[in-house]
Design an enzyme around this catalytic site. Structure first.
Site, PDB file in Angstrom:
ATOM      1  N   ARG A 165       5.630   3.736  -4.294  1.00 25.25           N
ATOM      2  CA  ARG A 165       4.913   2.717  -4.703  1.00 25.25           C
ATOM      3  C   ARG A 165       4.302   2.746  -6.368  1.00 25.25           C
ATOM      4  O   ARG A 165       3.837   3.937  -6.822  1.00 25.25           O
ATOM      5  CB  ARG A 165       3.274   1.790  -4.048  1.00 25.25           C
ATOM      6  CG  ARG A 165       3.946   0.415  -3.590  1.00 25.25           C
ATOM      7  CD  ARG A 165       2.513   0.132  -3.174  1.00 25.25           C
ATOM      8  NE  ARG A 165       2.541  -0.488  -1.932  1.00 25.25           N
ATOM      9  CZ  ARG A 165       2.032  -0.753  -0.314  1.00 25.25           C
ATOM     10  NH1 ARG A 165       2.087   0.785   0.019  1.00 25.25           N
ATOM     11  NH2 ARG A 165       2.654  -1.411   0.124  1.00 25.25           N
TER      12      ARG A 165
ATOM     13  N   CYS B 277       8.356  -2.250   5.371  1.00 20.70           N
ATOM     14  CA  CYS B 277       7.762  -1.446   5.141  1.00 20.70           C
ATOM     15  C   CYS B 277       6.282  -1.770   4.775  1.00 20.70           C
ATOM     16  O   CYS B 277       5.610  -1.310   4.428  1.00 20.70           O
ATOM     17  CB  CYS B 277       8.368  -0.800   3.513  1.00 20.70           C
ATOM     18  SG  CYS B 277       8.184  -2.011   2.621  1.00 20.70           S
TER      19      CYS B 277
ATOM     20  N   GLU C 142      10.816 -10.418   0.771  1.00 21.26           N
ATOM     21  CA  GLU C 142       9.807 -10.577   0.103  1.00 21.26           C
ATOM     22  C   GLU C 142       8.832 -11.833   0.366  1.00 21.26           C
ATOM     23  O   GLU C 142       8.632 -12.542   0.144  1.00 21.26           O
ATOM     24  CB  GLU C 142       8.633  -9.812  -0.820  1.00 21.26           C
ATOM     25  CG  GLU C 142       8.998  -8.184  -0.408  1.00 21.26           C
ATOM     26  CD  GLU C 142       8.027  -7.325  -1.992  1.00 21.26           C
ATOM     27  OE1 GLU C 142       7.486  -7.366  -1.585  1.00 21.26           O
ATOM     28  OE2 GLU C 142       9.330  -8.046  -2.778  1.00 21.26           O
TER      29      GLU C 142
ATOM     30  N   ASN D 123       3.913  -7.890   3.559  1.00 26.66           N
ATOM     31  CA  ASN D 123       2.867  -8.579   3.019  1.00 26.66           C
ATOM     32  C   ASN D 123       2.772  -9.452   1.262  1.00 26.66           C
ATOM     33  O   ASN D 123       2.075 -10.363   2.308  1.00 26.66           O
ATOM     34  CB  ASN D 123       2.208  -7.076   1.867  1.00 26.66           C
ATOM     35  CG  ASN D 123       2.249  -5.456   2.724  1.00 26.66           C
ATOM     36  OD1 ASN D 123       1.341  -5.891   3.386  1.00 26.66           O
ATOM     37  ND2 ASN D 123       2.080  -5.365   2.243  1.00 26.66           N
ATOM     38  N   ASP D 124       3.913  -9.171   1.144  1.00 25.56           N
ATOM     39  CA  ASP D 124       3.948 -10.338   0.725  1.00 25.56           C
ATOM     40  C   ASP D 124       5.088 -11.754   1.086  1.00 25.56           C
ATOM     41  O   ASP D 124       4.755 -12.790   1.160  1.00 25.56           O
ATOM     42  CB  ASP D 124       5.234 -10.095  -0.721  1.00 25.56           C
ATOM     43  CG  ASP D 124       4.162  -9.787  -1.969  1.00 25.56           C
ATOM     44  OD1 ASP D 124       2.954 -10.680  -2.090  1.00 25.56           O
ATOM     45  OD2 ASP D 124       4.259  -8.369  -2.472  1.00 25.56           O
TER      46      ASP D 124
ATOM     47  N   HIS E 167      -9.678  -1.111  -4.770  1.00 29.05           N
ATOM     48  CA  HIS E 167      -9.633  -0.202  -4.808  1.00 29.05           C
ATOM     49  C   HIS E 167     -11.135   0.708  -3.497  1.00 29.05           C
ATOM     50  O   HIS E 167      -9.924   1.704  -3.195  1.00 29.05           O
ATOM     51  CB  HIS E 167     -10.922   0.459  -5.949  1.00 29.05           C
ATOM     52  CG  HIS E 167     -10.348   0.329  -7.188  1.00 29.05           C
ATOM     53  ND1 HIS E 167      -9.790   0.849  -6.937  1.00 29.05           N
ATOM     54  CD2 HIS E 167      -9.993   0.090  -8.181  1.00 29.05           C
ATOM     55  CE1 HIS E 167      -8.734   0.742  -8.694  1.00 29.05           C
ATOM     56  NE2 HIS E 167      -9.604  -0.045  -9.119  1.00 29.05           N
TER      57      HIS E 167
HETATM   58  C1  PEP Z   1       4.944  -6.021   1.129  1.00 29.16           C
HETATM   59  O1  PEP Z   1       4.744  -6.480   0.526  1.00 29.16           O
HETATM   60  O2  PEP Z   1       5.666  -6.116   2.212  1.00 29.16           O
HETATM   61  C2  PEP Z   1       5.109  -4.108   0.326  1.00 29.16           C
HETATM   62  C3  PEP Z   1       4.947  -3.170   0.768  1.00 29.16           C
HETATM   63  O3  PEP Z   1       4.565  -4.422  -0.864  1.00 29.16           O
HETATM   64  P1  PEP Z   1       3.323  -4.096  -1.653  1.00 29.16           P
HETATM   65  O4  PEP Z   1       2.558  -4.423  -0.977  1.00 29.16           O
HETATM   66  O5  PEP Z   1       3.357  -3.027  -2.556  1.00 29.16           O
HETATM   67  O6  PEP Z   1       3.516  -5.717  -2.539  1.00 29.16           O
HETATM   68 MG    MG Z   2       5.204  -6.791  -2.146  1.00 33.68          MG
END
Ligand code: PEP
Ligand code: MG
Length: 582
Positions: free
Chosen positions: A299, A503, A432, A455-456, A192
């Site tokens: 999101r 993204c 991802e 990110n994933d 948060h």
């Molecule tokens: C990601 O996984 O890069 C992504 C943009 O989705 P999130 O961060 O919402 O899992």
């Molecule tokens: Mg993701």
């Protein structure tokens, strides 16, 4: 200012920027609770009533402030807390126990609410763990009010808040006091504190482990949210260095902001479209200000965060429509609910390994009516033809085909019901999961566009939990395996003539920009505050030159070689930008 020797601490760079200010050590004292027998039960019951009333008033204030700062959807978490305070069964149980056991209300509130708290914190599921913190928050609030203590969230202006961890209520309340920065022992990029700090453009470093033991109240500190560093009791020389740095950053940012209305085109004429990721509703203004081409990742989980139930089709439609209209003629890529994993799941599901479990499209396909309600709402918001639909966590072609069938089914229904919508709404997927990367060419043939969620992808490719600060060093966005995988996906896009964008947070990392452009990405989506500097970098790049840089990076075998090459490239070719992050 203290004359003690300076110390350097490091953590996760959660929100960019640098600030210097006295530390405000936010420690929640542990209240001592006695189990002595009480004499006057009626007085105890009246004290309980007053403490609950006071807690309700306080939380209502937090709620309305949160609505202003974070938007209604995210503020719902406080509404949920208020509902717990209003729960007649819980309150009656506490009252009855005071009467029966003749113990102080503090003692009974602590005992009764801790039961729920422990139950939830024992859950392996992130959402339930979060809810257990909510219960603790309310429990502490009532006890504090029973003891007629002042609530500690009242702080001075212009300080850097240092805490073990911060509840959502704390983060929102502090932001009212012109807080200069946040430092916490715990938490990752998705905590948060990190989300609120990024949304409000306040530098933050989280996951510092020993921040509260090494920093004392009133210590002068420097927070470097670019590098995840904190200097406690800096020397005069260090203060001068950072003052100069802040001044330069401000000058540079003013210069960068001037590029607002210019297209992001490299020196040799290659246009790279810049889009924004939207997590918190209040960021909409920042997106409009920075003139992004639109939203590359909406999101949608924010709609139900903090609430118990999924929003119905109409609630979703209103939200998507509002965003699509505000952004028009810019496009809005709406991602279907990415529930599970590190995100909340609005009901109690226990999974041994949520990151590898019932997440994203897997959950949606098993909850057909929920999936349909979302797709219908997105379609209904698409009548101006500026909406795209994107599916998260794809790991098989069956998931793509099944999702497309549902999309067609929804179109058919809406046609029959007489709704206007975009018949050829672009349909895309996120890559991802490593299997999706390997199959990118085949998947690309099935869809209109692909967006890489680094990110994933990093966490699954490298088998490193994205939210675990213990293995934070192994979560490497410049790992050669990732760079080669990105190259492979881009090539799949070229072969099939499918648009590939990115993204994940990597797109907001300034060092990554030349690399991503050189790899061939033509659109990048990132936190809105990163757009001006990214545009500046792109306008100073030469596409042919960064292609050469990428060629080198694709041959390196270690992350550090790639990082060094990117840093050297910055220092040689992007002097102004390098100055900002040096
Ligand atoms: C990601 O996984 O890069 C992504 C943009 O989705 P999130 O961060 O919402 O899992
Ligand atoms: Mg993701």
């Amino acid at each position: 200012m203290a004359q003690t020797e300076f110390i350097k601490l490091s953590g996760i760079a959660a929100a960019p920027g640098i600030s210097m200010a006295p530390a405000f050590l936010f420690t929640k004292e542990i209240e001592t609770i006695s189990d002595e027998t009480i004499e006057n039960v009626n007085e105890a019951l009246e004290n309980l009533r007053l403490a609950i009333e006071k807690s309700q008033k306080e939380l209502s204030k937090v709620f309305s402030l949160a609505v202003d700062k974070l938007g209604e959807k995210r503020a719902a978490i406080f509404e949920a807390q208020l509902m717990i305070l209003d729960d007649p069964i819980l309150i009656e149980t506490i009252r009855q126990r005071i009467i029966d056991e003749k113990k102080s209300p503090e003692f009974i509130v602590d005992a009764e609410m801790s039961k729920y708290q422990q139950l939830m914190s024992a859950s392996s599921e992130a959402y339930m763990k979060e809810r257990s913190l909510d219960i603790k928050d309310i429990k502490d609030r009532i006890i504090r009010n029973l003891k007629k203590r002042k609530w500690l969230s009242k702080i001075l202006n212009n300080v850097i808040v240092v805490a073990s961890s911060l509840t959502p209520a704390d983060s929102v309340l502090f932001s009212k006091n012109d807080v200069k920065g946040y430092v916490t022992n715990f938490g990752g990029l998705t905590s948060h504190t990190a989300i609120v700090a990024r949304a409000l453009d306040i530098p933050a470093v989280v996951g510092v482990h020993d921040a509260t033991s090494k920093i004392s109240d009133g210590d002068y500190i420097i927070v470097d949210g670019f590098h995840g560093e904190i200097i406690v009791n800096p020397t005069k020389k260090q203060i001068k260095f950072y003052e100069e740095k802040i001044r330069k950053i401000n000058d540079i940012d003013i210069e960068f902001a001037k590029l607002k209305d210019k297209p992001s085109v490299t020196k040799d004429g290659r246009e790279i479209k810049l889009y924004a990721n939207l997590d918190v509703t209040s960021e909409l203004d920042l997106i409009l200000q920075n003139c992004a081409n639109g939203i590359g990742l909406l999101r949608t989980e924010q709609i139900f965060q903090g609430t118990e139930a999924f929003p119905d089709e109409d609630v979703q439609f209103e939200f998507y429509k509002e965003v699509a209209e505000k952004l028009y003629p810019g496009t809005v890529t709406i991602r279907t609910f990415d529930i599970g994993g590190d995100k909340v799941l609005p009901f109690d599901v226990k999974e041994p390994n949520p990151m590898l479990g019932w997440r994203g499209v897997r959950f949606l396909l098993d909850n057909n009516s929920l999936y349909k309600s979302q797709i219908r709402a997105i379609l209904k918001a698409s009548k101006h033809k500026n909406v795209k639909i994107m599916i998260p966590m794809i790991s098989s072609i069956a998931e793509i085909r099944r999702s497309k069938e549902i999309l067609e089914m929804c179109k058919h229904e809406l046609r029959d019901e007489g709704f206007e919508f975009d018949e050829s709404i672009p349909f895309g997927i996120m890559i991802e999961v490593p299997s999706a990367a390997v199959m990118a060419e085949d998947y690309a043939e099935e869809v209109d566009f692909i967006s890489v969620g680094t990110n994933d992808l990093i966490q699954y490719l490298l088998a490193v939990d994205r939210g675990n600060e213990i293995v934070n060093d192994l979560y490497q966005e410049f790992h050669p395996a990732l760079i080669r995988t990105l190259d492979f996906i881009i090539k799949a896009g070229k072969i099939t003539d499918t648009e590939v964008s990115i993204c994940g947070e990597m797109a907001a990392d300034q060092y990554a920009v030349p690399l991503l452009v050189g790899l061939g990405f033509e659109s990048l989506s990132m936190s809105p505050s990163a757009i001006p500097v990214t545009k500046k970098i792109i306008t100073d790049l030469n596409y042919q030159q960064v292609k050469k840089l990428v060629y080198e990076c694709l041959h390196y075998k270690t992350e550090s070689e790639i990082k060094t090459a990117l840093k050297d490239f910055f220092n040689e070719n992007l002097k102004e930008e390098a100055e900002r992050i040096k």
